[in-house]
Design an enzyme around this catalytic site. Structure first.
Site, PDB file in Angstrom:
ATOM      1  N   SER A  85      27.836   8.392 107.389  1.00 17.11           N
ATOM      2  CA  SER A  85      27.276   7.086 107.623  1.00 17.11           C
ATOM      3  C   SER A  85      28.629   6.207 107.480  1.00 17.11           C
ATOM      4  O   SER A  85      28.662   5.411 108.370  1.00 17.11           O
ATOM      5  CB  SER A  85      26.133   6.592 106.808  1.00 17.11           C
ATOM      6  OG  SER A  85      26.511   6.396 105.434  1.00 17.11           O
ATOM      7  N   GLU A  86      29.443   6.119 106.674  1.00 16.65           N
ATOM      8  CA  GLU A  86      30.680   5.420 106.423  1.00 16.65           C
ATOM      9  C   GLU A  86      31.561   6.542 105.714  1.00 16.65           C
ATOM     10  O   GLU A  86      31.338   7.222 104.882  1.00 16.65           O
ATOM     11  CB  GLU A  86      30.464   4.151 105.660  1.00 16.65           C
ATOM     12  CG  GLU A  86      29.753   3.151 106.406  1.00 16.65           C
ATOM     13  CD  GLU A  86      28.318   3.109 106.252  1.00 16.65           C
ATOM     14  OE1 GLU A  86      27.667   2.360 106.972  1.00 16.65           O
ATOM     15  OE2 GLU A  86      27.696   3.879 105.338  1.00 16.65           O
ATOM     16  N   THR A  87      32.846   6.173 106.232  1.00 22.52           N
ATOM     17  CA  THR A  87      34.167   6.686 105.569  1.00 22.52           C
ATOM     18  C   THR A  87      34.935   5.575 105.175  1.00 22.52           C
ATOM     19  O   THR A  87      35.132   4.549 106.182  1.00 22.52           O
ATOM     20  CB  THR A  87      34.842   7.585 106.599  1.00 22.52           C
ATOM     21  OG1 THR A  87      34.231   8.695 106.830  1.00 22.52           O
ATOM     22  CG2 THR A  87      36.236   8.071 105.938  1.00 22.52           C
TER      23      THR A  87
END
Length: 290
Positions: A45-47
């Site tokens: 979902s996020e990096t």
């Protein structure tokens, strides 16, 4: 050139659950296009991309598989926990520079807590044109009898549409229309929906998070949403404790129960003037991407 991506589970509950985030250290030389490509390949979902900062402990930039966002709770916790475990930042305090300003970070052992702002609220009388409480409920497959209060929008840095269900069991039966949720979120300038029910045990509430506009159908822990929810619980439901536990991810398929801690801060008049949201994180794996 190979890039090492650390997969860190943030907001773990003991040794289980949590929300995985990618963390790329020493990202100073990467362009925005390269960061977006890496985030897409990682597919989480996020990096978070960690670079040097002249004004804070580190600079953090957050990318979903489709776009850059200003803040991300679980990727912040993942990044600072990893930095602390490797001795690259030292407690008890640090800070992050983001595209939306500076935020303080508190480090406590294997846990990290991030600063958020005082809450702002938007109720149905001030909703964006074309958006109504009924439309929000329909996008989740709900009827008015299943909610304890009309939906509202709450922000402590990022905005979220909060939907208060009457029972925790209703969380499992949601039928989210991702296209509608994305459209409503865009209308509010919100990250997505945070749908919750209050609980009677250790946790103040259990929640599910939907953010399809950012390429996230559902995620296991959202620190930037838990902050607004804790403020709502205090301001709208009269929950008096300054430290609240939020559970998320238990109703996903497969489940990934997460434990988010929110600590509210008050001014002399008893109003919320800020908060810290955080929890523990564990390194799960590393991958190398070209």
């Amino acid at each position: 050139m190979a890039h090492t991506v650390n997969i860190v589970n943030a907001f773990v509950d003991g040794d289980q659950g949590g929300n995985p985030a990618g963390v790329v250290l020493e990202a100073d030389a990467l362009s925005a296009q390269e960061k977006q490509r890496i985030a897409q390949l990682v597919g989480l979902s996020e990096t978070a991309f960690v670079s040097r900062s002249q004004v804070a402990g580190v600079k953090l930039e957050f990318f979903t598989p489709t776009r850059q966002i200003a803040h991300c709770g679980h990727a912040t916790i993942a990044a600072f926990a990893l930095l602390a475990q490797r001795g690259l930042v030292r407690g008890p305090e640090s800070s992050k520079e983001t595209i939306d300003g500076l935020r303080r970070i508190v480090l406590r052992g294997e846990a990290a807590f991030m600063e958020q702002l005082a809450p702002s609220y938007v109720d149905e009388a001030d909703f964006a044109p074309g958006v109504s409480g009924a439309r929000i409920l329909a996008s989740l497959g709900l009827d008015p009898a299943q909610v304890a209060a009309p939906p509202c929008v709450v922000g402590t840095g990022n905005r979220f549409v909060l939907v208060h269900l009457r029972t925790e069991a209703l969380l499992a039966g949601l039928a989210p229309d991702m296209a509608e949720i994305a459209a409503v979120s865009v209308a509010f300038g919100a990250i997505g929906y945070y749908v919750f029910a209050t609980t009677g045990g250790e946790f103040a509430a259990s929640a599910r998070m939907f953010a399809p506009h950012y390429g996230i159908e559902e995620e296991a822990a959202t620190g930037m949403a838990a902050g607004p929810l804790a403020c709502y619980l205090h301001d709208r439901l009269g929950v008096s404790q300054p430290r609240l536990l939020i559970r998320q991810g238990a109703w996903m398929s497969p489940p990934s129960p997460s434990r988010i801690v929110v600590e509210l801060q008050f001014d002399d008049a008893g109003r919320i003037e800020g908060l810290y949201a955080g929890g523990a994180a564990r390194l799960a794996s590393t991958v190398s991407l070209m």
